[in-house]
Design an enzyme around this catalytic site. Structure first.
Site, short mmCIF file in Angstrom:
data_model
loop_
_atom_site.label_atom_id
_atom_site.label_comp_id
_atom_site.label_asym_id
_atom_site.label_seq_id
_atom_site.Cartn_x
_atom_site.Cartn_y
_atom_site.Cartn_z
N GLY A 15 61.60 50.02 68.60
CA GLY A 15 60.75 50.96 69.33
C GLY A 15 60.46 50.51 70.74
CB SER A 16 61.79 47.92 72.75
OG SER A 16 63.14 47.89 72.36
CG LEU A 54 64.11 51.85 62.56
CD1 LEU A 54 63.03 50.98 63.21
CD2 LEU A 54 65.06 50.97 61.74
CG ASN A 80 56.43 48.49 69.03
OD1 ASN A 80 55.21 48.46 69.15
ND2 ASN A 80 57.18 49.44 69.58
CE1 TYR A 142 49.82 55.01 63.30
CE2 TYR A 142 47.48 54.50 63.32
CZ TYR A 142 48.74 54.35 63.85
OH TYR A 142 48.94 53.52 64.94
CB THR A 144 47.33 54.25 53.79
OG1 THR A 144 46.14 54.98 53.42
CG2 THR A 144 47.88 53.55 52.56
CE LYS A 146 50.65 51.47 62.81
NZ LYS A 146 51.77 50.73 63.44
CB ILE A 175 47.40 50.90 73.65
CG1 ILE A 175 46.82 49.67 72.92
CG2 ILE A 175 48.30 50.48 74.81
CD1 ILE A 175 46.01 48.73 73.79
#
Length: 245
Positions: A15-16, A54, A80, A142, A144, A146, A175
Site C-alpha cells: 500500500g505504498s 491483496l 500497511n 474496521y 475488529t 485493527k 492522519i
C-alpha cells in the site's frame, strides 16, 4: 555502527503508492534501504513497483515472491495496505465484512508467513490503528480488524522470535490521507475542529508523522524491541476530554 541507518537492507512496503505507505517507503529509502513499492494500480512511476490486489486469496504469496525476485536480500516487510468498508452497523453485509477481514487481517498474516518462509532474521512492521484500542461508531468491522492486528503483532513476535524476525507495529490516530480527507475536508468547521481540540499537539497528523517510527523499528536501534506497538496520534488517545477550549 550507524544505529538508525538502513543501508544494506531491502524492504517491501504494501500500500505504498500513496498516503502513509508512500511516506514510510520514502523514509526507508532516505535511510538507505532499497524499497519495493506496492499498490493497486497496474502501473506506476515509482521505482521497483509491484501491482497486486491483496483481496485475492493467493496474492500475498505472489507479491512476496515477486518482491524477493526484485530484491533477493529482502529483510524488511511493512504491512500497511488496508481500507475501510463499513456501513452503518444494521446495514452491514457479509460482503463488506469479508472484504475488511480479507484485506486488513488475512493479507498481513499471509504476507508475514510468506516472508518468514524465505528468510531468517529481519523485521516486520504492521500498521494497525488507534481503532484497535478504541471503538468508533459504525466502524465495527474496521475496528475488529485493527484490534486483530494488535494481537497479530504480539502473536507473530512470539512465533517468529526463533527465526530471528522482530515483529512490531504502529497505531496511527487521525492522519490526513486520501481515505480520511473524503469525510474530513467537508466538515472543517465542526468535526475537524473537534479533533484538533482533542489532539494534544493541536493538529491532524500527516503521513510523514508515521514514517520515522517505522524506520526506527526496522533499524538496529530497535534490535531489542519486538512485540511492541507505537501509538502515533499526537496525544489523541492520551486523555479523555482533550485540551480546555
Amino acid at each position: 555502527m550507524k544505529a538508525f541507518s538502513l543501508e544494506g537492507h531491502a524492504a517491501l512496503v504494501t500500500g505504498s503508492s500513496q498516503g502513509i505507505g508512500l511516506a514510510i517507503a520514502t523514509q526507508l529509502a532516505e535511510c538507505g534501504a532499497a524499497v519495493v513499492h506496492h499498490g493497486l494500480q497496474a502501473e506506476s512511476e515509482l521505482p521497483k513497483y509491484l501491482h497486486a490486489d491483496l483481496l485475492q486469496p493467493d496474492s500475498a504469496e505472489a507479491l512476496v515472491t515477486a518482491a524477493f525476485e526484485l530484491e533477493p536480500e529482502l529483510d524488511i516487510l511493512v504491512c500497511n495496505a488496508g481500507s475501510f468498508f463499513d456501513k452503518p452497523f444494521l446495514e452491514m453485509t457479509s460482503v463488506e465484512w469479508e472484504r475488511t477481514m480479507a484485506l486488513n487481517l488475512r493479507a498481513p498474516f499471509f504476507l508475514a508467513q510468506a516472508f518468514a518462509k524465505r528468510r531468517r532474521g529481519g523485521s516486520i512492521v504492521i500498521v494497525a490503528s488507534t481503532n484497535g484500542f478504541q471503538a468508533e461508531t459504525d466502524s465495527v468491522a474496521y475496528d475488529t480488524s485493527k484490534g486483530g492486528l494488535v494481537m497479530m503483532v504480539r502473536s507473530l513476535a512470539a512465533s517468529l522470535a526463533d527465526r530471528g524476525i522482530r515483529v512490531n507495529g504502529i497505531a496511527p490516530g487521525l492522519i490526513r490521507t486520501p481515505l480520511t480527507s473524503v469525510w474530513m475536508e467537508p466538515r472543517k468547521n465542526d468535526l475537524l475542529r473537534h479533533y484538533e481540540n482533542k489532539i494534544l499537539l493541536g493538529r491532524v497528523g500527516e503521513p510523514s508523522d508515521c514514517a520515522g517510527a517505522v524506520a526506527f523499528l526496522c533499524s538496529a536501534a530497535a534490535s531489542y524491541i519486538t512485540g511492541e506497538i507505537i501509538t502515533i496520534d499526537g496525544g489523541l488517545t492520551t486523555v479523555q476530554i482533550g485540551k480546555p477550549v
